[in-house]
Write an enzyme that holds these catalytic residues in place. Structure first.
Site, PDB file in Angstrom:
ATOM      1  N   THR A   1     -12.709   8.379 -11.871  1.00 41.84           N
ATOM      2  CA  THR A   1     -11.637   7.842 -11.031  1.00 41.84           C
ATOM      3  C   THR A   1     -11.999   6.490 -10.415  1.00 41.84           C
ATOM      4  O   THR A   1     -11.138   5.790  -9.905  1.00 41.84           O
ATOM      5  CB  THR A   1     -11.229   8.869  -9.951  1.00 41.84           C
ATOM      6  OG1 THR A   1      -9.989   8.459  -9.366  1.00 41.84           O
ATOM      7  CG2 THR A   1     -12.294   8.987  -8.869  1.00 41.84           C
TER       8      THR A   1
ATOM      9  N   ASP B   1       0.824  -1.203   0.000  1.00 41.64           N
ATOM     10  CA  ASP B   1       0.000   0.000   0.000  1.00 41.64           C
ATOM     11  C   ASP B   1       0.863   1.259   0.000  1.00 41.64           C
ATOM     12  O   ASP B   1       0.474   2.271  -0.572  1.00 41.64           O
ATOM     13  CB  ASP B   1      -0.945   0.013   1.206  1.00 41.64           C
ATOM     14  CG  ASP B   1      -2.164   0.874   0.942  1.00 41.64           C
ATOM     15  OD1 ASP B   1      -2.788   0.713  -0.122  1.00 41.64           O
ATOM     16  OD2 ASP B   1      -2.480   1.740   1.780  1.00 41.64           O
TER      17      ASP B   1
END
Ligand SMILES: *[C@@H]1O[C@H](CO)[C@@H](O)[C@H](O)[C@H]1NC(C)=O
Ligand SMILES: *[C@@H]1O[C@H](CO)[C@@H](O)[C@H](O)[C@H]1NC(C)=O
Ligand SMILES: *[C@@H]1O[C@H](CO)[C@@H](O)[C@H](O)[C@H]1NC(C)=O
Ligand SMILES: *[C@@H]1O[C@H](CO)[C@@H](O)[C@H](O)[C@H]1NC(C)=O
Length: 511
Positions: free
Chosen positions: A501, A375
Site C-alpha cells: 500500500t 483531501d
C-alpha cells in the site's frame, strides 16, 4: 483551467516546435512518443533528485524534511523514514547514489530504540516493506545497483530484527494486534479495539518476511489477525456481503460496528485482499473470494452519482441504513484496485467500474484552481456550503478539506488505468497532476503540503513532507512514463511484482 493534454507539456519541454504543422509517418510518431516519454520520466527523476538533495542536506538521517524551514522532523520513530521509504523508488529509477546512501544507512538502524510510541501499521508499510522490497529488487532484476551483497542481506536481517521488536503487539487474547505500542515496555496505548485497515494491512509484509526467511511465525501472526476480518462476527459486522465494519474488538476479534467504506481507516484492507491473491493465488484464493464479494457489493450499494453531474461516479460510505456522500483523496486508490482485480480475474465489469472511479477522481483534480484534488469532498445536495453553490453545480462536488498533503492515490490509479488499457489519456492525467504538484508544492529544498488546492498557489504551505512523497508520488509518476520492466504492473496474471500500500514492489511468491 486545464490545458489540453499534449500541446503544453511538449512545448514546455522544448520537444516540439512547429513539427505539428507537417505530416510525419507512423514510425516518426512512435520515435517522437518514446522521446517524449523519456523526457517526462527524466522530469520526474529531476523532481525526485531535488527532494532527495534537500532531505539529505537538511534532514537525513532523521525521518523527514521540513521543506519550508529546512529543518527536520521525526514523526516515524527517528529511524530515517524518508530514506527507507525512498529505497524502492531510487532502485526503479536506477539512482545508484541514492541507493548506496540508503543501504549504508539501513545497516546502522537500531530498531530497538525510540522515544515515541510505534504504529504497527505505519512501521510495517513504510520501514518493513521498504526493506523487503529493496531486498526483492536487489536480489532480483536490479542486482546491478548493489555491489555489496552483504548490504542486500542486511535488508532482510534488519527486517527480521524489526519484526521481532514489533511482534509482541499480536500477543493478545484474539491475536488481533494493538496498533500503538511501546517497544521499550512492551506496552500499548490501552485500546480496546483495532481498526480495519491497520489490522488488515499487515498480511502482505509479514507473509513475505516468512517466505523469505523460512520462519513462518510472522505469516501466522498476521494471518490469524486477518482471519477475523475474513469471517466477520457478528453478522452486524457485515452489512453487505464482503463489506465489513471499521473496528474489531482486540479481546475476541468481533466487529464492534457495521460502518462500511473504502475511505481512510478501511481502505487498504480491501486493497490487500486482491493483492494477496496476486502474491500467491494458491494460498490466498479465499482472500480473492472475499474481495470479489466486496467489489460486487460496492458496485451495487456504494456507487453514487452527484446530482449536477450524474456521469461522475464516487463511492459513498454506509452506516445504519444511511449513505454518507463524502469521499477522500485516500479513497482514490479504489479505481486502481478494481482495475487490478479486473485484469487478474478477467472481469471486464470490474475494469470498467474501476475506470469510472478513475474518471471521478480525475474530476476532483481538473476542477480546482491548482489542478490538484482536495483531501476530501462531498456531493450531498442538502449540505452544500453556501459559498460553494456555483462550484458544486459546475464541478459536481464541494470541497470539505482543501488540503493536499502529497498523497499518491489519484496518480496511483491513473498508473493502473494506463498499464491495463494502454490509453494515453491516463498518462496525460498523471502528467497534468504531477506538473500541478511540482508547480504548487515545490520549495527550495523539496515539496510541501498545501492548505487549499482551490486557491491561487495552493493557499499556504505546511512545513511538512511525508515520506510517501518519495515512496509513492514519485514512483507512480515515474513508472507510468518509464519503459516496461519486471516490477511494472502487467495485464492478466503476468505480474512478477505486487505493490504494497506504500508502493513498495514485492516479488510474487510463485516466481
Ligand atoms: C515506554 O515505556 C518506557 C518504560 O516503561 C517509558 O519510560 C516510556 O516513557 C514509554 N514511552 C512512551 C512514549 O510512552
Ligand atoms: C470486547 O469483547 C469483550 C468480551 O470478550 C467484552 O467484554 C467487551 O465489552 C468488548 N469490548 C468492546 C469495545 O466491544
Ligand atoms: C477532466 O476530467 C474528466 C473526467 O471526469 C475528463 O473527461 C476530462 O477530459 C478532464 N479534462 C481535462 C482537461 O483533463
Ligand atoms: C518542476 O519545477 C521546476 C522548478 O520550477 C522546473 O525547473 C521543472 O521543469 C518542473 N518540472 C515539471 C515536470 O514541470
Amino acid at each position: 483551467m486545464r490545458i489540453s493534454s499534449l500541446s503544453l507539456p511538449l512545448a514546455a519541454l522544448g520537444l516540439v516546435g512547429s513539427a505539428a504543422a507537417y505530416p510525419y509517418s507512423e514510425a516518426d510518431t512512435i520515435t517522437r512518443r518514446a522521446a517524449e516519454d523519456q523526457a517526462k520520466a527524466d522530469a520526474v527523476k529531476e523532481a525526485f533528485q531535488h527532494a532527495w538533495n534537500g532531505y539529505t542536506k537538511y534532514a537525513f538521517p532523521n525521518d523527514e524534511l521540513l521543506p519550508v524551514s529546512n529543518g527536520f522532523g521525526n514523526s516515524r520513530n527517528g529511524w530515517g523514514a524518508s530514506a527507507v521509504d525512498a529505497l524502492s523508488t531510487a532502485i526503479v529509477m536506477g539512482n545508484q547514489d541514492a541507493v548506496q546512501k540508503i543501504l549504508d544507512h539501513i545497516e546502522t538502524i537500531d530498531f530497538s530504540k525510540t522515544d515515541d510510541m510505534v504504529s504497527l501499521f505505519e512501521t510495517t508499510i513504510r520501514y518493513l516493506a521498504g526493506m523487503l522490497s529493496g531486498y526483492d529488487l536487489l536480489k532480483g532484476p536490479a542486482a546491478d545497483l548493489a555491489p555489496k551483497s552483504s548490504q542486500v542481506d542486511a535488508l532482510l536481517s534488519q527486517s527480521k530484527k524489526l519484526a521481532d521488536v514489533l511482534k509482541f503487539a499480536f500477543d493478545t487474547p484474539s491475536g488481533v494486534p494493538y496498533n500503538n505500542i511501546n517497544i521499550t515496555s512492551k506496552g500499548n496505548d490501552g485500546s480496546k479495539t483495532n481498526g480495519l485497515a491497520v489490522t488488515g494491512t499487515l498480511v502482505m509484509e509479514w507473509t513475505r518476511l516468512s517466505d523469505l526467511t523460512g520462519d513462518d511465525q510472522y505469516a501466522k501472526m498476521s494471518q490469524k489477525a486477518q482471519s477475523y476480518l475474513l469471517k466477520p462476527q457478528p453478522s452486524s459486522g457485515e452489512p453487505f456481503p464482503g463489506l465489513v465494519g471499521s473496528n474489531v474488538n482486540i479481546s475476541n476479534g468481533h466487529f464492534t460496528d457495521g460502518a462500511v467504506s473504502w475511505n481512510g481507516g478501511d481502505d487498504s484492507f480491501y486493497e490487500y485482499l486482491i493483492k494477496m491473491y496476486v502474491y500467491d493465488p494458491k494460498r490466498f484464493a479465499s482472500y480473492k473470494d472475499r474481495w470479489v464479494l466486496a467489489a460486487e457489493s460496492t458496485i451495487k450499494h456504494l456507487q453514487s452519482h452527484p446530482d449536477p453531474r450524474p456521469e461522475l461516479t464516487f463511492l459513498a460510505s454506509y452506516n445504519n441504513g444511511k449513505l454518507d456522500l463524502n469521499s477522500q483523496h485516500l479513497t482514490c486508490f479504489d479505481g486502481g484496485n478494481f482495475i487490478l482485480g479486473g485484469t487478474v480475474l478477467d472481469r471486464r465489469d470490474f475494469i470498467d467500474f474501476g475506470l469510472t472511479l478513475v474518471d471521478g477522481c480525475e474530476a476532483t483534480y481538473n476542477q480546482t484552481l491548482t489542478g490538484i484534488g482536495p483531501d476530501s469532498w462531498g456531493w450531498d445536495p442538502k449540505k452544500v456550503p453556501a459559498d460553494q453553490k456555483d462550484f458544486y453545480e459546475k464541478a459536481g462536488f464541494y470541497i470539505s478539506s482543501g488540503a493536499y498533503v502529497l498523497r499518491p492515490e489519484v496518480i496511483e490509479s491513473f498508473y493502473y488505468a494506463y498499464r491495463i488499457t494502454g490509453k494515453e489519456i491516463y498518462r496525460d492525467w498523471v502528467w497534468n497532476g504531477f506538473k500541478a504538484i511540482n508547480e504548487t508544492c515545490r520549495t527550495d529544498s523539496g515539496f510541501a503540503a498545501v492548505s487549499n488546492v482551490n486557491a491561487v498557489g495552493g493557499g499556504s504551505k505546511y512545513d511538512n513532507e511525508e515520506s510517501f512523497l518519495f515512496a509513492e508520488v514519485m514512483k507512480y509518476a515515474y513508472l507510468v512514463h518509464a519503459e516496461d520492466a519486471p516490477w511494472q504492473v502487467q495485464k492478466g496474471q503476468k505480474n512478477q511484482f505486487v505493490f504494497n500500500t506504500e508502493a513498495h514492489p514485492f516479488r510474487v511468491a510463485h516466481t
